[in-house]
Design an enzyme around this catalytic site. Structure first.
Site: not given
Ligand SMILES: C/C=C/C(=O)SCCNC(=O)CCNC(=O)[C@H](O)C(C)(C)COP(=O)(O)OP(=O)(O)OC[C@H]1O[C@@H](n2cnc3c(N)ncnc32)[C@H](O)[C@@H]1OP(=O)(O)O
Length: 269
Positions: A76, A122, A125, A145
């Site tokens: 998400a 998500g 999910e 999460e």
């Molecule tokens: C009910 C449900 C709840 C949920 O789902 S909560 C969310 C759960 N998911 C996470 O916690 C994962 C979040 N993302 C990460 O940990 C990392 O990403 C990755 C390990 C998947 C990849 O890391 P890397 O390869 O270093 O890429 P990067 O620079 O972090 O990501 C590229 C761009 O994608 C954006 N992004 C990634 N995941 C999310 C997200 N879940 N929500 C919003 N943005 C996201 C970043 O911020 C960034 O953006 P920019 O280039 O502008 O800095």
């Protein structure tokens, strides 16, 4: 208005998705690669819309969900989660994601998540709401999460233990770790691992498509409806649906084709 126009399928213009259908396979690609396909409210609403399209599309016999770029879906949208104002808005956000994924889970045809990269939060999910999961060798899956101080809210605390068992699910939830594809296969979290997830999902879809479409829908219904019932009640449902399957033209064709030692030509009737 002729019959064809009357039944013409209306596919909305999506901002974050593409929808294609060919050879019986509907493919939904989530396209928000700059944010690793993170699910904001608009993406969720489009997923709800596209699942209605799939349900109505007579050409769609199997549906594949995948993501553009290096992620399936990285969860998400954390920007939206960070801005949630109060407990009510948070609950609404979870209910929205759950409703959308319930719609996908209830589609009356086999669904496959082609997990081409990260499937986190998500994103996992969403994959869990599909019937089958095919992961690329570089895919990473998990429910991270708790690392954000929240819990999975789009069905993860319920669908993951049902799929892989409580102990294994809580291991993933408590540690927040990203599981590599090969380990996900051992855990039963994915059904197959391949170099190219989409290609492997398409091959799997073609294998499924050889079978009777009504039988596929009834088999899915039997598994889904029986899942949360005791065995005796669930077996009643199976017997009822077996009865329905035996009323179809597909059953007549399938059994006749076997006896005539030829491939069946199912019409989905
Ligand atoms: C009910 C449900 C709840 C949920 O789902 S909560 C969310 C759960 N998911 C996470 O916690 C994962 C979040 N993302 C990460 O940990 C990392 O990403 C990755 C390990 C998947 C990849 O890391 P890397 O390869 O270093 O890429 P990067 O620079 O972090 O990501 C590229 C761009 O994608 C954006 N992004 C990634 N995941 C999310 C997200 N879940 N929500 C919003 N943005 C996201 C970043 O911020 C960034 O953006 P920019 O280039 O502008 O800095």
């Amino acid at each position: 208005m002729n019959q064809e126009e009357f039944f013409a399928l209306e596919v909305p213009e999506f901002q974050y998705l593409s929808y294609t259908v060919g050879g019986g396979i509907a493919t939904v690609t989530i396209r928000r690669p700059d944010a690793l396909n993170a699910l904001n409210q608009d993406v969720l609403l489009e997923l709800a819309q596209v699942s209605e399209v799939i349900a109505e599309d007579p050409e769609a016999k199997v549906a594949i969900f995948t993501g553009e770029g290096r992620a399936f879906v990285a969860g998400a949208d954390i920007n939206q989660i960070a801005g949630i104002a109060d407990v009510f808005a948070a609950r609404e956000f979870a209910l929205l994601g759950q409703a959308v994924f319930n719609e996908i889970a209830a589609l009356p045809l086999p669904t496959i998540a082609a997990v081409n990269g990260f499937a986190l939060g998500g994103g996992l999910e969403l994959a869990l709401a599909c019937d089958l999961r095919v992961a690329s060798q570089k895919a990473k899956l998990g429910l991270p999460e708790v690392g954000l101080g929240i819990i999975p809210g789009f069905g993860g605390t319920q669908r993951l233990p049902r799929l892989i068992g409580r102990g294994r699910a809580l291991d993933l939830i408590f540690t927040a770790r990203h599981v590599p594809a090969e380990e996900a296969l051992q855990l039963g979290l994915v059904n197959r691992v391949a170099e190219d997830a989409l290609q492997a999902a398409q091959e799997l879809a073609r294998q499924i498509l050889k079978n009777g479409p009504v039988a596929l829908a009834l088999a899915k219904e039997s598994v889904s409806r029986g899942e949360n019932l005791d065995l005796a009640e669930a077996l009643e449902i199976e017997a009822d649906l077996f009865g329905l399957a035996c009323q179809t033209q597909d059953m007549k064709e399938g059994t006749k084709a076997f006896l005539e030692k030829r491939a069946a030509n199912f019409k989905g009737e």
